[in-house]
Design an enzyme around this catalytic site. Structure first.
Site, PDB file in Angstrom:
ATOM      1  N   GLY A   6       4.333  -6.413 -17.045  1.00 48.43           N
ATOM      2  CA  GLY A   6       3.786  -6.133 -18.381  1.00 48.43           C
ATOM      3  C   GLY A   6       4.549  -6.889 -19.448  1.00 48.43           C
ATOM      4  O   GLY A   6       5.765  -7.030 -19.365  1.00 48.43           O
ATOM      5  N   ASP A 135      10.111  -0.021 -21.173  1.00 48.88           N
ATOM      6  CA  ASP A 135      10.550   1.260 -20.594  1.00 48.88           C
ATOM      7  C   ASP A 135      12.074   1.347 -20.440  1.00 48.88           C
ATOM      8  O   ASP A 135      12.617   2.439 -20.282  1.00 48.88           O
ATOM      9  CB  ASP A 135       9.909   1.468 -19.216  1.00 48.88           C
ATOM     10  CG  ASP A 135       8.414   1.697 -19.289  1.00 48.88           C
ATOM     11  OD1 ASP A 135       7.878   1.723 -20.413  1.00 48.88           O
ATOM     12  OD2 ASP A 135       7.781   1.849 -18.225  1.00 48.88           O
ATOM     13  N   ARG A 170       0.735  20.634 -40.171  1.00 47.23           N
ATOM     14  CA  ARG A 170       0.299  20.409 -38.793  1.00 47.23           C
ATOM     15  C   ARG A 170       1.457  20.124 -37.841  1.00 47.23           C
ATOM     16  O   ARG A 170       2.545  19.699 -38.269  1.00 47.23           O
ATOM     17  CB  ARG A 170      -0.632  19.183 -38.737  1.00 47.23           C
ATOM     18  CG  ARG A 170      -2.025  19.513 -39.217  1.00 47.23           C
ATOM     19  CD  ARG A 170      -2.873  18.266 -39.248  1.00 47.23           C
ATOM     20  NE  ARG A 170      -4.248  18.604 -39.558  1.00 47.23           N
ATOM     21  CZ  ARG A 170      -5.144  17.764 -40.048  1.00 47.23           C
ATOM     22  NH1 ARG A 170      -4.806  16.513 -40.295  1.00 47.23           N
ATOM     23  NH2 ARG A 170      -6.372  18.157 -40.279  1.00 47.23           N
TER      24      ARG A 170
HETATM   25  O1  F6P Z   1       6.048  -0.665 -17.604  1.00 44.37           O
HETATM   26  C1  F6P Z   1       5.742  -0.974 -18.909  1.00 44.37           C
HETATM   27  C2  F6P Z   1       4.491  -0.288 -19.344  1.00 44.37           C
HETATM   28  O2  F6P Z   1       4.301  -0.643 -20.680  1.00 44.37           O
HETATM   29  C3  F6P Z   1       4.500   1.226 -19.130  1.00 44.37           C
HETATM   30  O3  F6P Z   1       5.214   1.889 -20.124  1.00 44.37           O
HETATM   31  C4  F6P Z   1       3.034   1.522 -19.099  1.00 44.37           C
HETATM   32  O4  F6P Z   1       2.727   2.675 -18.355  1.00 44.37           O
HETATM   33  C5  F6P Z   1       2.470   0.328 -18.415  1.00 44.37           C
HETATM   34  O5  F6P Z   1       3.367  -0.737 -18.632  1.00 44.37           O
HETATM   35  C6  F6P Z   1       1.100  -0.050 -18.883  1.00 44.37           C
HETATM   36  O6  F6P Z   1       0.650  -1.110 -18.128  1.00 44.37           O
HETATM   37  P1  F6P Z   1      -0.755  -1.826 -18.350  1.00 44.37           P
HETATM   38  O7  F6P Z   1      -0.509  -2.955 -19.315  1.00 44.37           O
HETATM   39  O8  F6P Z   1      -1.133  -2.296 -17.006  1.00 44.37           O
HETATM   40  O9  F6P Z   1      -1.697  -0.815 -18.923  1.00 44.37           O
END
Ligand code: F6P
Length: 355
Positions: A6, A135, A170
């Site tokens: 990612g 992450d 809220r």
């Molecule tokens: O691992 C990084 C991350 O951004 C996670 O936090 C998230 O769950 C995932 O990638 C999302 O991935 P994609 O771009 O495949 O939706």
């Protein structure tokens, strides 16, 4: 070099640093492989020449990756139409040899690092990894590229949520990314003044969260509250919320579930914000740019000394490197006895399991 997994903010800063160091420091030629291993599986391989002239302007400041990336299609286990997988690693190795590559720098998370390390061992070509992921769950480094920017995005969003929460009396719930680890939620929750932070490492009790809200709304007589929950947070005895899409696990939905459950438990009006991929895009923070630049320079210096199978790392305020064998296949969850957790507890933030 290539980017894999990612994307996040700061990748282009790292690419720039690698090119500048390799060209100015060693007179090397740098080739960018497009779309990670997909570029190597294409025939002919898809690449671009990376000269320093490409980096005279806005690249350092830009989000995304100029090389493209993928977070699926492991060549060792490559999905084939109609279902099943096949091993295409030999094709990658052939492409690496055909391109005459003397060393590879791969910017990726833990999973990408494992795959690339394995491929380059097969190819007998030196490999150095640069850790990235919002992450921040790559082991053996305190920070990966992208995390600091993502925490900034979530914190800014909380700064925007607090006034509207107060105006409308809220409870605002902010769902962040973080699939294996709650680092983003924990850091941004502290920085953004959260009353409750829910992370995957600590299964939560809805009763504990409802008690905290009642304390705030009734005892403290505050008219609003802020909750941050990581996308993979889960209730005690329950599962995280996710769906499967083409073999990928996609998290999401826990925020809305919490909103409804807390409304039913406390009567409070709840609203949910899901930031999603906003956390991955945009201008990298100064910290991420500096980190990415330092990682890029160090990675090239390592390759130049003949090193292989190592990952650059940030530790105790400095840049160092560690063996990839100490990184791959290992996790880096939030340290429940660490200083961030101590800070959260010290601020009386409910972590979902107290009360
Ligand atoms: O691992 C990084 C991350 O951004 C996670 O936090 C998230 O769950 C995932 O990638 C999302 O991935 P994609 O771009 O495949 O939706």
């Amino acid at each position: 070099m290539l980017t894999s997994g990612g994307d996040c903010s700061g990748l282009n800063a790292a690419i720039r640093a690698v090119v500048k160091r390799a060209v100015h420091g060693y007179g090397a030629e740098v080739v960018g492989i497009l779309d990670s291993t997909e570029g190597l599986l294409a025939s002919p391989p898809r690449t671009m020449n990376l000269g320093v002239d490409l980096f005279s302007g806005a690249v350092l400041r830009s989000g995304g990756t100029m090389l493209g990336t993928v977070n699926k299609g492991n060549p060792f286990d490559y999905p084939i139409p109609g279902g099943g997988t096949r091993d295409r690693s030999a094709e990658v190795v052939k492409a690496i040899h055909d391109l005459g590559i003397d060393g590879l720098i791969g910017i990726g998370g833990d999973g990408s690092m494992r795959i690339l390390h394995g491929l380059m061992e097969m190819a007998e070509v030196p490999f150095i990894g640069i850790p990235k992921t919002i992450d921040n769950d790559v082991p053996m480094t305190e920070f990966a590229i992208g995390f600091h920017t993502a925490v900034g995005v979530v914190t800014e969003a909380m700064d925007r949520l607090q006034p509207t929460a107060a105006s409308h009396h809220r409870v605002m719930i902010m769902e962040t990314m973080g699939r294996q680890a709650g680092h983003i939620a924990l850091s941004a929750g502290i920085a953004g003044g959260a009353d409750v932070i829910l992370i995957p490492e600590i299964p939560y009790s809805i009763g504990a969260v409802a008690t905290k809200l009642r304390d705030i709304l009734l005892e403290e007589r505050r008219n609003h509250a802020l909750i941050v929950c990581a996308e993979a947070a889960r209730p005690m005895g329950g599962d995280s919320h996710f769906v499967e899409q083409s073999g990928s696990v996609v998290y999401g939905g826990i925020g809305h579930r919490l909103g409804q459950e807390l409304h039913e438990a406390t009567g409070a009006e709840t609203r949910v914000t899901v930031l999603g991929h906003v956390q991955r895009g945009g201008t990298p923070s100064s910290f991420d740019r500096a980190l990415a630049s330092s990682f890029g320079v160090h990675a090239v210096d390592l390759l130049a000394t003949g090193a292989t199978g190592r990952m650059v790392s940030f530790w105790d305020g400095g840049i160092r490197d560690v063996a990839l064998d100490e990184v791959v296949g290992k996790a880096k969850p939030v340290n429940l006895n660490g200083s961030r957790m101590r800070t959260a507890r010290g601020l009386d933030i409910c972590m979902g399991n107290d009360g």
